[in-house]
Design an enzyme around this catalytic site. Structure first.
Site, PDB file in Angstrom:
ATOM      1  N   SER A  69      52.846  39.716  44.332  1.00 61.97           N
ATOM      2  CA  SER A  69      53.032  38.301  44.640  1.00 61.97           C
ATOM      3  C   SER A  69      53.867  38.137  45.919  1.00 61.97           C
ATOM      4  O   SER A  69      53.534  38.710  46.953  1.00 61.97           O
ATOM      5  CB  SER A  69      53.653  37.594  43.427  1.00 61.97           C
ATOM      6  N   HIS A 107      47.138  36.515  37.569  1.00 58.84           N
ATOM      7  CA  HIS A 107      48.164  36.913  38.535  1.00 58.84           C
ATOM      8  C   HIS A 107      49.194  37.796  37.836  1.00 58.84           C
ATOM      9  O   HIS A 107      50.037  37.317  37.080  1.00 58.84           O
ATOM     10  CB  HIS A 107      48.828  35.644  39.092  1.00 58.84           C
TER      11      HIS A 107
END
Length: 428
Positions: free
Chosen positions: A265, A408
């Site tokens: 991320s 994610h």
């Protein structure tokens, strides 16, 4: 001049494009491939004066410094120097029988401004005990403190208040909270050391006007840098990763010439930027890094410059804000960030459900960095097709890519691919 693929992915087809039209409203976000507007990517092998870069010598002497300077001054902020006389490293504790005797855990402290006790970075280092010579390593920053990466009660609770205030619970209650992201045993079983540290030890992840963390140490190096281009927080974290590598150079069980820097991320953005600035990192791994990381900015898909700078104004230098609604005027795009890592191996990974991070844009960055890697004598993306691959189907060579099924996150599937990649590209 290289012929760069300048495309967008709409449905199942890639269309060659030639011009930049008027852009969508900067406040609008799009997660529909059919609504991606045409765009043209800058060619990494065309210098700012319009000349073609045709040799490795021209890349390293002319184009690479030019691109690195653009990213520093227009996006992340200028990477500061370091006063090495103020760096110090201290092994705090050692557990030689971790993971049923398979590994040795060390807690090592990096002092950025010795003899001052702060700022500092606490590293958790895990070394496979069966190794007979210095081993390669993976280095990754974590989000909530070293004690959240593993449930082993030996690991110290972080003394950083940012690690312990999350969700209003204390550190002990968060021990091992994110252990699924950090497979210590999988990594040491494959013969690699594993090193992690809490990212906010380096610099807090909020807009503090560059007053806390390592930012005050940058002042002597920024006297001639315009305020709008001074080091932002992603640059501070990347600078800290290089200081962690300085520390690993002092640990005899680790081969610091074979360290893969990885990140997930926002820390995937950081890993790419660290790898672009510090050629000592042997491999660079970006996991779901999205906007401001591996994803092409000109696609305006998912998270955009406007969205990311409103939510996280401290990540990028103020100059980057000037490109809100003007991505076609950026003097670079993120495929050129990937190209700055060449010829070293780079792995970019996406998640199929993580549309905010634009998996197709991440793939296209990898694809369009290929000409630079080939100029430098590697097989680049290995002849991968210009269409994003099916989920869970890694493609590439020195540049590698996969799109994992799911959300994610960073998972065992991702780590398995990174370990295979390291096996291929880090000589034993």
């Amino acid at each position: 001049m290289s012929k760069l693929l300048q495309t967008v992915f709409c449905g199942a087809a890639l269309l060659a494009l030639a011009a930049v039209p008027a852009e969508a409203n900067a406040d609008e976000t799009n997660c529909d491939e059919a609504k991606v507007l045409p765009y043209t990517l800058p060619d990494p092998l065309t210098a700012s004066d319009g000349s073609a870069v045709t040799t490795p010598e021209e890349w390293f002497a002319k184009r690479r410094p030019e691109l690195l300077d653009l990213f520093q001054r227009e996006m992340y902020g200028v990477m500061p120097g370091v006063d090495r006389s103020r760096l110090a490293f201290e092994t705090l504790r050692t557990n030689p029988v971790a993971f049923d005797g398979k590994g040795t855990l060390k807690e090592v402290r990096v002092y950025f401004d010795a003899p001052n006790p702060a700022p500092k970075l606490d590293l958790l280092v895990c070394i496979p005990n069966r190794a007979e010579k210095p081993v390669p390593a993976f280095l990754i920053l974590n989000f909530q403190g070293n004690h959240t990466t593993c449930s082993d009660p030996w690991i110290s609770i972080s003394d950083n208040t940012e690690a312990n205030h999350t969700r209003g619970v204390n550190g002990e209650e968060r021990r091992g909270y994110k252990a699924e992201r950090y497979p210590f045993e999988m990594i040491i079983d494959r013969g690699y050391a594993f090193v992690t540290g809490f990212y906010e030890d380096i610099d807090p992840d909020f807009d503090d006007g560059r007053q806390n963390g390592v930012h005050p140490l940058f002042a002597p190096f920024e006297q001639d840098v315009p305020e709008e281009s001074r080091a932002a927080t992603i640059t501070a974290w990347a600078w800290g990763l290089s200081r962690a590598l300085d520390c690993l150079e002092t640990i005899p069980e680790i081969d610091a010439g074979r360290v893969a820097v990885a990140g997930h991320s926002r820390l995937g953005k950081t890993a790419l930027w660290a790898g672009a600035n510090d050629p000592r990192f042997a491999i660079v791994i970006s996991n779901d890094s999205g906007c401001g990381g591996a994803a092409l900015t000109r696609r305006n898909f998912g998270e955009t410059i406007d969205a990311i700078t409103r939510t996280f104004p401290h990540w990028f230098c103020p100059k980057y804000n000037s490109y809100i609604g003007r991505t076609g005027e950026l003097p670079f795009d993120q495929h050129e960030l990937v190209a700055l890592i060449a010829p070293r191996p780079v792995y970019i990974a996406s998640a199929s459900e993580d549309l905010w991070a634009d998996p197709t844009g991440e793939f296209l960055s990898a694809y369009n960095a290929d000409p630079v890697y080939r100029l430098l004598g590697t097989d680049g993306f290995g002849g991968a097709a210009p269409e994003p691959p099916a989920a869970d189907t890694p493609v590439g060579a020195v540049i590698h890519y996969h799109r994992r099924t799911g959300k994610h996150n960073i998972t065992d599937y991702d780590w398995s691919q990174y370990l295979d990649f390291a096996d291929e590209h880090l000589p034993r």
